[in-house]
Design an enzyme around this catalytic site. Structure first.
Site, PDB file in Angstrom:
ATOM      1  N   ALA A  43       0.819  -1.212   0.000  1.00  0.00           N
ATOM      2  CA  ALA A  43       0.000   0.000   0.000  1.00  0.00           C
ATOM      3  C   ALA A  43       0.853   1.262   0.000  1.00  0.00           C
ATOM      4  O   ALA A  43       1.748   1.412   0.828  1.00  0.00           O
ATOM      5  CB  ALA A  43      -0.924   0.014   1.213  1.00  0.00           C
ATOM      6  N   GLY A  48       6.354   1.261   5.767  1.00  0.00           N
ATOM      7  CA  GLY A  48       7.278   0.328   5.124  1.00  0.00           C
ATOM      8  C   GLY A  48       7.368   0.546   3.626  1.00  0.00           C
ATOM      9  O   GLY A  48       8.453   0.545   3.036  1.00  0.00           O
ATOM     10  N   CYS A  49       6.229   0.745   2.995  1.00  0.00           N
ATOM     11  CA  CYS A  49       6.208   0.931   1.547  1.00  0.00           C
ATOM     12  C   CYS A  49       6.863   2.253   1.153  1.00  0.00           C
ATOM     13  O   CYS A  49       7.516   2.344   0.105  1.00  0.00           O
ATOM     14  CB  CYS A  49       4.780   0.852   1.028  1.00  0.00           C
ATOM     15  SG  CYS A  49       4.057  -0.796   1.251  1.00  0.00           S
ATOM     16  N   THR A  50       6.703   3.267   1.986  1.00  0.00           N
ATOM     17  CA  THR A  50       7.364   4.544   1.724  1.00  0.00           C
ATOM     18  C   THR A  50       8.873   4.387   1.827  1.00  0.00           C
ATOM     19  O   THR A  50       9.616   4.867   0.961  1.00  0.00           O
ATOM     20  CB  THR A  50       6.855   5.624   2.704  1.00  0.00           C
ATOM     21  OG1 THR A  50       5.447   5.788   2.496  1.00  0.00           O
ATOM     22  CG2 THR A  50       7.571   6.943   2.498  1.00  0.00           C
ATOM     23  N   ALA A  53      10.087   2.467  -1.285  1.00  0.00           N
ATOM     24  CA  ALA A  53      10.013   3.288  -2.495  1.00  0.00           C
ATOM     25  C   ALA A  53      11.105   4.358  -2.503  1.00  0.00           C
ATOM     26  O   ALA A  53      11.739   4.605  -3.527  1.00  0.00           O
ATOM     27  CB  ALA A  53       8.634   3.934  -2.613  1.00  0.00           C
TER      28      ALA A  53
END
EC number: 1.11.1.24
Length: 157
Positions: A43, A48-50, A53
């Protein structure tokens, strides 16, 4: 291929055509002739995804210099991806797969363990696809933090 099938080095990378953050279609075949890192994440705009990325963003110069492009895929809608891209100044394509068909085809959606419980969800995964569309590296259940540095060591970039 079933939702629980996993891709491995030497397999043909399943083609996809998905909308990017601006609603433009992007296909895996658009990258033919170059290597591409395709990574799947749960998401946009989550911690974590930030982190993951931004690690890809910060490594993009070295990856591109080695002839490797980067594409991120999540179940988020294009509008959410655009906000994420703009907020984090991401300069590689983020693709939207809300039906999770590409996630499933690549083995990046299915049963996983979260906090000790079995759940259905995105399995954080990364693939290096070679110039001819073959999987060179397949990594499932990767960690958001430190993954890009480990991947760069694994592929010598």
């Amino acid at each position: 291929m079933t939702a629980n099938s996993r891709l491995a080095a030497g397999d043909d990378a399943p083609n996809f055509t998905l909308p990017d953050a601006d609603g433009n279609d992007v296909s895996l075949s658009d990258f033919r002739g170059r290597k591409v890192l395709v990574y799947f994440y749960p998401a946009a705009s989550t911690p974590g995804c930030t982190k993951q990325a931004c690690d890809f963003r910060d490594s993009l110069g070295d990856l591109n210099g080695a002839g490797i492009d980067v594409v991120g895929i999540s179940p988020d809608k294009p509008a959410k991806l655009a906000k994420f891209r703009d907020a984090e100044k991401l300069t590689f394509p983020l693709l939207s797969d809300p039906e999770k068909s590409t996630l499933e085809t690549w083995g990046a959606f299915g049963e996983k363990t979260m906090y000790g419980k079995k759940v259905q969800g995105v399995i954080r995964s990364t693939f290096l696809v070679d110039e001819d569309g073959k999987i060179e590296v397949a990594q499932y259940n990767v960690r958001a933090t430190g993954h890009v540095a480990k991947l760069r060591r694994d592929i010598s970039v």
